[in-house]
Design an enzyme around this catalytic site. Structure first.
Site, PDB file in Angstrom:
ATOM      1  N   ARG A 186       0.883  -1.175   0.000  1.00 38.46           N
ATOM      2  CA  ARG A 186       0.000   0.000   0.000  1.00 38.46           C
ATOM      3  C   ARG A 186       0.910   1.211   0.000  1.00 38.46           C
ATOM      4  NH1 ARG A 186      -2.448   4.211   0.339  1.00 38.46           N
ATOM      5  NH2 ARG A 186      -4.595   4.481   1.027  1.00 38.46           N
ATOM      6  N   GLU A 211     -11.293   5.244  -5.273  1.00 34.96           N
ATOM      7  CA  GLU A 211     -11.676   3.840  -5.143  1.00 34.96           C
ATOM      8  C   GLU A 211     -12.143   3.240  -6.465  1.00 34.96           C
ATOM      9  OE1 GLU A 211     -11.615   1.835  -2.293  1.00 34.96           O
ATOM     10  OE2 GLU A 211     -10.422   3.495  -1.534  1.00 34.96           O
ATOM     11  N   ARG A 230      -0.963  -5.196   4.477  1.00 34.60           N
ATOM     12  CA  ARG A 230      -0.237  -4.653   3.332  1.00 34.60           C
ATOM     13  C   ARG A 230       0.946  -3.843   3.859  1.00 34.60           C
ATOM     14  NH1 ARG A 230      -5.198  -1.611   0.438  1.00 34.60           N
ATOM     15  NH2 ARG A 230      -5.170  -0.729   2.520  1.00 34.60           N
TER      16      ARG A 230
END
Length: 164
Positions: free
Chosen positions: A55, A63, A100
């Protein structure tokens, strides 16, 4: 019932230790091949024959899953700038709640991919989790020039878009 509780504790310990073992073996600076782009700010790299989901630090892209405007454009930009490349990953060993790795990515042209997204107007500076003011400056310029998502009259930050 007692056996069930013991088994549950055993599996919890086993699962917890496995995640920590994987996380602790990742150095703060390494090179890896980008094997997937999940969205604008999340990629998958192959490091020592194991996939690691990353990430991007400091930024938040629109999104894709909830069909936010510019989400697909951010994903395409990330793919164009680093997919298939050997990139440099710089991190502080931090992982988010989805396991992540939080990192800054440099592509094979030594471009900071995280900053390039902000420059292109395809990401916000995620100031809730970042104190790096250089991202504020890049976002200001992109806003002023109405690049990418800043061409919209009222762009909605992803952290608000994600709210139910």
């Amino acid at each position: 019932m007692k056996i069930f509780k013991i088994a549950l504790v055993f599996f919890f310990i086993l699962f917890s230790c496995k995640g920590q073992e994987t996380q602790s073996k990742i150095p703060n600076h390494f090179r890896a091949k980008v094997i997937g782009v999940k969205d604008g700010d999340t990629i998958e790299v192959l490091y020592q024959n194991k996939p690691i989901t990353i990430r991007f630090a400091h930024v938040d892209c629109p999104e894709i899953k909830k069909h936010q405007p510019f989400g697909q454009a951010a994903k395409k930009f990330t793919s164009d700038i680093c997919f298939g490349q050997i990139v440099t990953v710089e991190n502080n060993g931090e992982f988010d709640r989805y396991n992540r790795l939080i990192a800054v990515i440099f592509n094979d042209r030594n471009e900071n991919v995280n900053k390039e997204l902000v420059k292109a107007g395809l990401a916000w500076h995620f100031s809730k989790y970042s104190t790096d003011k250089s991202y504020d400056d890049l976002e200001f310029v992109a806003r002023h020039n109405r690049k990418g998502l800043w061409a919209d009259e009222n762009p909605i930050p992803p952290w608000d878009w994600r709210k139910p």
